[in-house]
Design a protein around this motif. Sequence first.
Motif, PDB file in Angstrom:
ATOM      1  N   ASP A  67       0.350  -1.658  -0.134  1.00 44.37           N
ATOM      2  CA  ASP A  67       0.084   0.267   0.111  1.00 44.37           C
ATOM      3  C   ASP A  67       1.030   1.332   0.005  1.00 44.37           C
ATOM      4  O   ASP A  67       2.394   1.263  -0.408  1.00 44.37           O
ATOM      5  N   CYS A  69       2.748   5.055   1.416  1.00 49.58           N
ATOM      6  CA  CYS A  69       1.879   5.590   2.902  1.00 49.58           C
ATOM      7  C   CYS A  69       0.883   6.848   3.486  1.00 49.58           C
ATOM      8  O   CYS A  69       1.224   7.508   2.108  1.00 49.58           O
ATOM      9  N   PRO A  70       0.120   6.880   4.085  1.00 53.03           N
ATOM     10  CA  PRO A  70      -0.978   7.976   4.155  1.00 53.03           C
ATOM     11  C   PRO A  70      -0.239   9.288   4.163  1.00 53.03           C
ATOM     12  O   PRO A  70      -1.107  10.097   3.623  1.00 53.03           O
ATOM     13  N   GLN A  83       3.509  -3.174  13.041  1.00 52.40           N
ATOM     14  CA  GLN A  83       3.375  -1.510  13.195  1.00 52.40           C
ATOM     15  C   GLN A  83       4.747  -2.060  12.273  1.00 52.40           C
ATOM     16  O   GLN A  83       5.201  -2.284  12.904  1.00 52.40           O
ATOM     17  N   LEU A  93       3.513   3.845  11.360  1.00 51.46           N
ATOM     18  CA  LEU A  93       2.477   2.938  10.948  1.00 51.46           C
ATOM     19  C   LEU A  93       1.928   1.669  11.427  1.00 51.46           C
ATOM     20  O   LEU A  93       2.707   0.997  11.930  1.00 51.46           O
ATOM     21  N   SER A  94       0.667   2.086  11.016  1.00 49.28           N
ATOM     22  CA  SER A  94      -0.223   0.881  11.858  1.00 49.28           C
ATOM     23  C   SER A  94      -0.821  -0.672  10.465  1.00 49.28           C
ATOM     24  O   SER A  94      -1.600   0.652   9.293  1.00 49.28           O
ATOM     25  N   GLN A  96      -3.853  -2.680   8.981  1.00 50.54           N
ATOM     26  CA  GLN A  96      -5.058  -3.115   9.555  1.00 50.54           C
ATOM     27  C   GLN A  96      -5.680  -3.293   8.298  1.00 50.54           C
ATOM     28  O   GLN A  96      -5.653  -2.606   7.555  1.00 50.54           O
ATOM     29  N   HIS A  99      -4.824  -2.039   4.982  1.00 52.61           N
ATOM     30  CA  HIS A  99      -4.013  -0.543   4.372  1.00 52.61           C
ATOM     31  C   HIS A  99      -2.942  -0.772   5.426  1.00 52.61           C
ATOM     32  O   HIS A  99      -3.223  -0.745   6.658  1.00 52.61           O
ATOM     33  N   HIS A 101      -2.178   2.790   8.138  1.00 57.75           N
ATOM     34  CA  HIS A 101      -2.380   3.957   9.200  1.00 57.75           C
ATOM     35  C   HIS A 101      -2.199   4.363   9.761  1.00 57.75           C
ATOM     36  O   HIS A 101      -1.100   3.960  10.342  1.00 57.75           O
ATOM     37  N   ARG A 102      -2.077   6.289   9.642  1.00 59.46           N
ATOM     38  CA  ARG A 102      -0.865   6.256  11.013  1.00 59.46           C
ATOM     39  C   ARG A 102      -1.111   6.316  11.996  1.00 59.46           C
ATOM     40  O   ARG A 102      -2.417   6.131  12.998  1.00 59.46           O
ATOM     41  N   ASP A 110      -6.227  14.364  13.574  1.00 60.12           N
ATOM     42  CA  ASP A 110      -5.826  14.704  11.795  1.00 60.12           C
ATOM     43  C   ASP A 110      -6.329  15.314  11.477  1.00 60.12           C
ATOM     44  O   ASP A 110      -7.738  15.856  11.451  1.00 60.12           O
TER      45      ASP A 110
END
Length: 123
Positions: A67, A69-70, A83, A93-94, A96, A99, A101-102, A110
Amino acid sequence: MSFNNSQLNLLNLRPWLTMLAIFWLLASLGLGWLVNSLLILFGLMLLVPVVAFFGFRWWLERNLVTDQCPVCQYEFTGLNNSQLQCPNCGEQLSVQTGHFHRFAPEGTIDITAVEVPAQQLED
């Protein structure tokens, strides 16, 4: 020349012939169960690595996530339900549900910044 060549071939067969003779001797003494258990163990030694390899591939296909990075949109790979840190920007990031997630402490809000061009402010 051919006599030496045949001696080399017999030397290569000697361990196998010895093993066959030992198995035959054990079977003739009524220890066939021992021979059978050794053959079963040998078969398991051949089968277990093959099953483990395909099992690991199946597990990896289910748990490997690719994926972006957000934060910086860098695409990389991680394991599901773990993580990790983005190799590009260093953001925690984690992973889950397939995808990234921060990973932020509880209470962190956020926000998404919107850039407003200077021309709109003057109008």
